[in-house]
Scaffold this motif. Sequence first.
Motif, PDB file in Angstrom:
ATOM      1  N   GLY A   1      -1.268  -3.939 -14.004  1.00  0.00           N
ATOM      2  CA  GLY A   1      -0.774  -3.951 -15.377  1.00  0.00           C
ATOM      3  C   GLY A   1       0.477  -3.139 -15.587  1.00  0.00           C
ATOM      4  N   ALA A   2       0.870  -2.338 -14.585  1.00  0.00           N
ATOM      5  CA  ALA A   2       2.076  -1.522 -14.701  1.00  0.00           C
ATOM      6  C   ALA A   2       3.174  -2.055 -13.786  1.00  0.00           C
ATOM      7  CB  ALA A   2       1.761  -0.066 -14.368  1.00  0.00           C
ATOM      8  N   SER A   3       2.898  -2.096 -12.486  1.00  0.00           N
ATOM      9  CA  SER A   3       3.875  -2.643 -11.541  1.00  0.00           C
ATOM     10  C   SER A   3       3.260  -3.696 -10.628  1.00  0.00           C
ATOM     11  CB  SER A   3       4.494  -1.518 -10.704  1.00  0.00           C
ATOM     12  OG  SER A   3       3.490  -0.748 -10.063  1.00  0.00           O
ATOM     13  N   VAL A   4       1.947  -3.878 -10.693  1.00  0.00           N
ATOM     14  CA  VAL A   4       1.275  -5.021 -10.074  1.00  0.00           C
ATOM     15  C   VAL A   4       0.870  -5.938 -11.222  1.00  0.00           C
ATOM     16  CG1 VAL A   4      -0.674  -5.804  -8.679  1.00  0.00           C
ATOM     17  CG2 VAL A   4       0.473  -3.652  -8.123  1.00  0.00           C
ATOM     18  N   LEU A   5       1.372  -7.161 -11.212  1.00  0.00           N
ATOM     19  CA  LEU A   5       1.376  -7.997 -12.408  1.00  0.00           C
ATOM     20  C   LEU A   5       0.938  -9.417 -12.089  1.00  0.00           C
ATOM     21  CD1 LEU A   5       4.928  -6.708 -13.269  1.00  0.00           C
ATOM     22  CD2 LEU A   5       2.851  -5.983 -14.462  1.00  0.00           C
ATOM     23  N   HIS A   6       0.598 -10.172 -13.140  1.00  0.00           N
ATOM     24  CA  HIS A   6       0.190 -11.556 -12.907  1.00  0.00           C
ATOM     25  C   HIS A   6       1.115 -12.572 -13.571  1.00  0.00           C
ATOM     26  CE1 HIS A   6      -1.479 -11.251 -16.956  1.00  0.00           C
ATOM     27  NE2 HIS A   6      -1.594 -12.567 -16.946  1.00  0.00           N
ATOM     28  N   CYS A   7       1.890 -12.158 -14.578  1.00  0.00           N
ATOM     29  CA  CYS A   7       2.659 -13.133 -15.353  1.00  0.00           C
ATOM     30  C   CYS A   7       4.128 -12.719 -15.450  1.00  0.00           C
ATOM     31  CB  CYS A   7       2.061 -13.261 -16.760  1.00  0.00           C
ATOM     32  SG  CYS A   7       3.034 -14.314 -17.869  1.00  0.00           S
ATOM     33  N   PRO A   8       5.033 -13.469 -14.827  1.00  0.00           N
ATOM     34  CA  PRO A   8       6.451 -13.104 -14.942  1.00  0.00           C
ATOM     35  C   PRO A   8       6.998 -13.249 -16.352  1.00  0.00           C
ATOM     36  CG  PRO A   8       6.210 -15.215 -13.813  1.00  0.00           C
ATOM     37  CD  PRO A   8       4.833 -14.635 -13.945  1.00  0.00           C
ATOM     38  N   TYR A   9       6.463 -14.190 -17.135  1.00  0.00           N
ATOM     39  CA  TYR A   9       6.946 -14.350 -18.509  1.00  0.00           C
ATOM     40  C   TYR A   9       6.597 -13.126 -19.360  1.00  0.00           C
ATOM     41  CZ  TYR A   9       7.576 -19.211 -17.146  1.00  0.00           C
ATOM     42  OH  TYR A   9       7.969 -20.349 -16.492  1.00  0.00           O
ATOM     43  N   CYS A  10       5.482 -12.473 -19.023  1.00  0.00           N
ATOM     44  CA  CYS A  10       5.051 -11.292 -19.785  1.00  0.00           C
ATOM     45  C   CYS A  10       5.761 -10.020 -19.333  1.00  0.00           C
ATOM     46  CB  CYS A  10       3.542 -11.095 -19.633  1.00  0.00           C
ATOM     47  SG  CYS A  10       2.539 -12.486 -20.196  1.00  0.00           S
TER      48      CYS A  10
END
Length: 309
Positions: free
Chosen positions: A125-134
């Motif tokens: 949720g900080a630098s490991v993420l799931h959504c590039p649009y977000c």
Amino acid sequence: MDHDVLIIGGSFAGTSAAMQLARARKQVLVLDTGMPRNRFAAASHGFPGQDGQSPADIKARFSEELNAYPTVRFRDGAAVSTKREGSGFRVSLADGGDVAARRIVLAYGVRDSLPNLPGLAERWGASVLHCPYCHGYELNRQPVGVLARGEMALHQAMLLPDWGPTTLFTQGLVRLSPDETQSLQSRGVRIEETPVAELVGSGTALEAVRLEDGRTVALAGLFLAPITAPSCDIAAQLGCEMREGPTGPYVAVDQTQATTVAGVFAAGDLASPMPNATLAAAAGTMAGGSAHRSLIFDPDLRQHDGRAS
């Protein structure tokens, strides 16, 4: 019945559903565990009117707006079991109580399962993420990576060069065809076959990943597709049909957010293969309106349960 509608889940989808019902002056109870999926993110992006605000602040603002309506109540707690009761439902709660309602809106979301890599969970949720649009824009075109867990990695890797120089880490899980390799290379994606062993950086920031052979690759963000599952089994208890999405199962709904069980509606990440705050709020709006219409046009739940289209 205690309530016209019970909404299980109090984040963006649940509160949006509650707003429609509140404005129809229906008696609504929002049951919330206070553990939304987006609690790890510092900010929500791409949500019209809320861009850059923290998910907690957005949720608090929605709840404050709902408190202006006298027919809506909030209750902390989790639903543990439910059953059909006449023309409605009875739901047992974790605190030993129970609630009766004529209709149910399921909005309790999903939980994420993450790879077991040192340094990954604390950065989620900080630098490991799931959504590039977000989250991609805030990385300011710095190097990014995709950690493969399945075929979704190819999709992510094709998108991400618009946000920064991209490396796809196959992790030995993805075998690329010549055409797929060519497509990735045409987008400038670097393909790394040596698995990632750990993530390194200060605090929740990501500076690099260390590979199993000891090399490091500098990165500002690492994207992955988490494996998801419903946050509880209430939909399964009710007999709602499930579908398999790219990251895990979700509740099948029709265009009105109705499930395959009469009187039960679902919205948000629980009922969509594509997680997104704006879409969750929109689906909640539809679910709330549909639950209201069900109370009017099918008060005794005599319509047969069917299959979501």
